[in-house]
Design a protein around this motif. Structure first.
Motif, PDB file in Angstrom:
ATOM      1  N   SER A 179      -8.164   4.779  -0.387  1.00  8.70           N
ATOM      2  CA  SER A 179      -8.591   4.749  -1.786  1.00  8.70           C
ATOM      3  C   SER A 179      -7.890   5.819  -2.627  1.00  8.70           C
ATOM      4  CB  SER A 179     -10.106   4.942  -1.866  1.00  8.70           C
ATOM      5  OG  SER A 179     -10.464   6.186  -1.289  1.00  8.70           O
ATOM      6  N   SER A 180      -6.942   6.509  -2.044  1.00  6.99           N
ATOM      7  CA  SER A 180      -6.281   7.629  -2.718  1.00  6.99           C
ATOM      8  C   SER A 180      -4.885   7.268  -3.204  1.00  6.99           C
ATOM      9  CB  SER A 180      -6.166   8.807  -1.760  1.00  6.99           C
ATOM     10  OG  SER A 180      -7.430   9.195  -1.304  1.00  6.99           O
ATOM     11  N   SER A 181      -4.405   8.080  -4.109  1.00  2.73           N
ATOM     12  CA  SER A 181      -3.017   7.987  -4.558  1.00  2.73           C
ATOM     13  C   SER A 181      -2.178   8.945  -3.720  1.00  2.73           C
ATOM     14  CB  SER A 181      -2.911   8.360  -6.035  1.00  2.73           C
ATOM     15  OG  SER A 181      -3.619   7.448  -6.831  1.00  2.73           O
ATOM     16  N   VAL A 182      -0.880   8.782  -3.788  1.00  2.00           N
ATOM     17  CA  VAL A 182       0.003   9.647  -3.013  1.00  2.00           C
ATOM     18  C   VAL A 182       1.108  10.181  -3.917  1.00  2.00           C
ATOM     19  CG1 VAL A 182       1.412   7.723  -2.172  1.00  2.00           C
ATOM     20  CG2 VAL A 182       1.340   9.825  -0.877  1.00  2.00           C
ATOM     21  N   ARG A 183       1.388  11.460  -3.788  1.00  2.00           N
ATOM     22  CA  ARG A 183       2.475  12.120  -4.510  1.00  2.00           C
ATOM     23  C   ARG A 183       3.577  12.350  -3.475  1.00  2.00           C
ATOM     24  NH1 ARG A 183      -0.164  16.663  -6.268  1.00  2.00           N
ATOM     25  NH2 ARG A 183      -0.782  15.499  -8.099  1.00  2.00           N
ATOM     26  N   HIS A 202      -1.408   1.154   0.413  1.00  2.00           N
ATOM     27  CA  HIS A 202      -1.769  -0.255   0.540  1.00  2.00           C
ATOM     28  C   HIS A 202      -2.508  -0.472   1.854  1.00  2.00           C
ATOM     29  CE1 HIS A 202      -1.541  -4.542  -0.083  1.00  2.00           C
ATOM     30  NE2 HIS A 202      -0.959  -4.699   1.081  1.00  2.00           N
ATOM     31  N   ASN A 203      -2.091   0.257   2.891  1.00  2.00           N
ATOM     32  CA  ASN A 203      -2.679   0.124   4.216  1.00  2.00           C
ATOM     33  C   ASN A 203      -2.372   1.389   5.008  1.00  2.00           C
ATOM     34  OD1 ASN A 203      -3.917  -1.164   6.441  1.00  2.00           O
ATOM     35  ND2 ASN A 203      -1.946  -1.852   7.207  1.00  2.00           N
ATOM     36  N   ILE A 204      -3.313   1.821   5.846  1.00  2.00           N
ATOM     37  CA  ILE A 204      -3.097   2.936   6.762  1.00  2.00           C
ATOM     38  C   ILE A 204      -3.489   2.475   8.157  1.00  2.00           C
ATOM     39  CG2 ILE A 204      -3.744   5.295   7.393  1.00  2.00           C
ATOM     40  CD1 ILE A 204      -4.456   5.824   4.513  1.00  2.00           C
ATOM     41  N   GLN A 205      -2.664   2.841   9.149  1.00  2.00           N
ATOM     42  CA  GLN A 205      -2.960   2.506  10.536  1.00  2.00           C
ATOM     43  C   GLN A 205      -2.849   3.751  11.408  1.00  2.00           C
ATOM     44  OE1 GLN A 205      -0.325  -0.559  11.967  1.00  2.00           O
ATOM     45  NE2 GLN A 205      -1.614  -2.176  11.130  1.00  2.00           N
ATOM     46  N   THR A 206      -3.702   3.804  12.406  1.00  2.00           N
ATOM     47  CA  THR A 206      -3.593   4.795  13.461  1.00  2.00           C
ATOM     48  C   THR A 206      -3.895   4.079  14.768  1.00  2.00           C
ATOM     49  OG1 THR A 206      -4.246   7.007  14.198  1.00  2.00           O
ATOM     50  CG2 THR A 206      -5.966   5.652  13.213  1.00  2.00           C
ATOM     51  N   ASN A 207      -3.091   4.337  15.787  1.00  2.00           N
ATOM     52  CA  ASN A 207      -3.215   3.629  17.070  1.00  2.00           C
ATOM     53  C   ASN A 207      -3.183   2.114  16.879  1.00  2.00           C
ATOM     54  OD1 ASN A 207      -3.421   6.063  18.543  1.00  2.00           O
ATOM     55  ND2 ASN A 207      -5.584   6.188  18.010  1.00  2.00           N
ATOM     56  N   LYS A 208      -2.339   1.649  15.964  1.00  2.00           N
ATOM     57  CA  LYS A 208      -2.149   0.223  15.661  1.00  2.00           C
ATOM     58  C   LYS A 208      -3.416  -0.470  15.167  1.00  2.00           C
ATOM     59  CE  LYS A 208       1.832  -0.247  18.611  1.00  2.00           C
ATOM     60  NZ  LYS A 208       2.573  -1.037  19.560  1.00  2.00           N
ATOM     61  N   GLN A 209      -4.353   0.293  14.627  1.00  2.00           N
ATOM     62  CA  GLN A 209      -5.586  -0.240  14.063  1.00  2.00           C
ATOM     63  C   GLN A 209      -5.638   0.124  12.587  1.00  2.00           C
ATOM     64  OE1 GLN A 209      -8.000  -2.012  15.793  1.00  2.00           O
ATOM     65  NE2 GLN A 209      -6.565  -1.970  17.502  1.00  2.00           N
ATOM     66  N   VAL A 261      -7.254   1.436   9.386  1.00  2.00           N
ATOM     67  CA  VAL A 261      -8.331   2.394   9.152  1.00  2.00           C
ATOM     68  C   VAL A 261      -8.381   2.716   7.664  1.00  2.00           C
ATOM     69  CG1 VAL A 261      -8.257   3.407  11.464  1.00  2.00           C
ATOM     70  CG2 VAL A 261      -6.841   4.374   9.654  1.00  2.00           C
ATOM     71  N   SER A 262      -9.509   3.252   7.212  1.00  2.00           N
ATOM     72  CA  SER A 262      -9.629   3.631   5.811  1.00  2.00           C
ATOM     73  C   SER A 262      -9.382   5.119   5.595  1.00  2.00           C
ATOM     74  CB  SER A 262     -11.012   3.260   5.279  1.00  2.00           C
ATOM     75  OG  SER A 262     -12.006   3.939   6.010  1.00  2.00           O
ATOM     76  N   ARG A 263      -9.355   5.883   6.713  1.00  2.00           N
ATOM     77  CA  ARG A 263      -9.198   7.333   6.588  1.00  2.00           C
ATOM     78  C   ARG A 263      -8.589   7.892   7.873  1.00  2.00           C
ATOM     79  NH1 ARG A 263     -13.419  11.438   3.976  1.00  2.00           N
ATOM     80  NH2 ARG A 263     -12.966  13.279   5.189  1.00  2.00           N
ATOM     81  N   VAL A 264      -7.676   8.867   7.724  1.00  2.00           N
ATOM     82  CA  VAL A 264      -7.061   9.542   8.863  1.00  2.00           C
ATOM     83  C   VAL A 264      -7.281  11.038   8.679  1.00  2.00           C
ATOM     84  CG1 VAL A 264      -4.929   9.942  10.138  1.00  2.00           C
ATOM     85  CG2 VAL A 264      -5.293   7.756   9.024  1.00  2.00           C
ATOM     86  N   ALA A 267       1.757   4.007   7.394  1.00  2.00           N
ATOM     87  CA  ALA A 267       1.187   3.548   6.131  1.00  2.00           C
ATOM     88  C   ALA A 267       2.145   2.638   5.389  1.00  2.00           C
ATOM     89  CB  ALA A 267       0.829   4.738   5.249  1.00  2.00           C
ATOM     90  N   GLN A 268       1.571   1.706   4.646  1.00  2.00           N
ATOM     91  CA  GLN A 268       2.309   0.919   3.673  1.00  2.00           C
ATOM     92  C   GLN A 268       1.939   1.507   2.325  1.00  2.00           C
ATOM     93  OE1 GLN A 268       0.785  -2.983   4.537  1.00  2.00           O
ATOM     94  NE2 GLN A 268       2.677  -3.542   5.568  1.00  2.00           N
ATOM     95  N   ILE A 269       2.951   1.957   1.597  1.00  2.00           N
ATOM     96  CA  ILE A 269       2.715   2.610   0.319  1.00  2.00           C
ATOM     97  C   ILE A 269       3.420   1.827  -0.770  1.00  2.00           C
ATOM     98  CG2 ILE A 269       3.088   4.718  -1.008  1.00  2.00           C
ATOM     99  CD1 ILE A 269       3.007   6.206   1.707  1.00  2.00           C
ATOM    100  N   GLU A 270       2.667   1.502  -1.810  1.00  2.00           N
ATOM    101  CA  GLU A 270       3.228   0.797  -2.957  1.00  2.00           C
ATOM    102  C   GLU A 270       3.781   1.831  -3.925  1.00  2.00           C
ATOM    103  OE1 GLU A 270       1.560  -1.956  -6.536  1.00  2.00           O
ATOM    104  OE2 GLU A 270       0.688  -2.242  -4.549  1.00  2.00           O
ATOM    105  N   ALA A 271       5.106   1.785  -4.123  1.00  2.00           N
ATOM    106  CA  ALA A 271       5.769   2.746  -5.011  1.00  2.00           C
ATOM    107  C   ALA A 271       7.046   2.110  -5.554  1.00  2.00           C
ATOM    108  CB  ALA A 271       6.102   4.017  -4.249  1.00  2.00           C
ATOM    109  N   PRO A 272       7.492   2.539  -6.742  1.00  2.00           N
ATOM    110  CA  PRO A 272       8.699   1.965  -7.347  1.00  2.00           C
ATOM    111  C   PRO A 272       9.999   2.567  -6.793  1.00  2.00           C
ATOM    112  CG  PRO A 272       7.716   3.542  -8.834  1.00  2.00           C
ATOM    113  CD  PRO A 272       6.801   3.417  -7.655  1.00  2.00           C
ATOM    114  N   TYR A 273       9.942   3.257  -5.686  1.00  2.00           N
ATOM    115  CA  TYR A 273      11.099   3.899  -5.065  1.00  2.00           C
ATOM    116  C   TYR A 273      10.905   3.835  -3.560  1.00  2.00           C
ATOM    117  CZ  TYR A 273       7.403   7.237  -5.169  1.00  2.00           C
ATOM    118  OH  TYR A 273       6.163   7.795  -5.051  1.00  2.00           O
TER     119      TYR A 273
END
Length: 71
Positions: A11-15, A29-36, A38-41, A49-55
């Protein structure tokens, strides 16, 4: 990546920082740990992680996770 301090959450943004220079912001967009999905690490854990960014995020970039707090 690896969480070195605090936690990362979907639910967070990333710089994105590259060699100490601000590149831009994105959102998780998505975070995984141990191929699962998750909502938080937590601190000390590795993640992917899959991160949506224009770069493109490059190896060695530092990700700073942040969330707006409404009080």
């Amino acid at each position: 990546g690896k969480v070195t301090e605090g936690y990362m959450a979907t639910s967070s943004s990333v710089r994105v920082m590259r060699r100490g220079v601000f590149i831009g912001n994105g959102t998780f967009h998505n975070i995984q740990t141990n191929k699962q999905n998750v909502s938080r690490v937590e601190e000390g854990s590795e993640f992917g992680a899959q991160i949506e960014a224009p770069y493109e995020i490059a190896p060695g970039d530092t990700l700073e996770c942040f969330a707006s707090r409404v009080e």
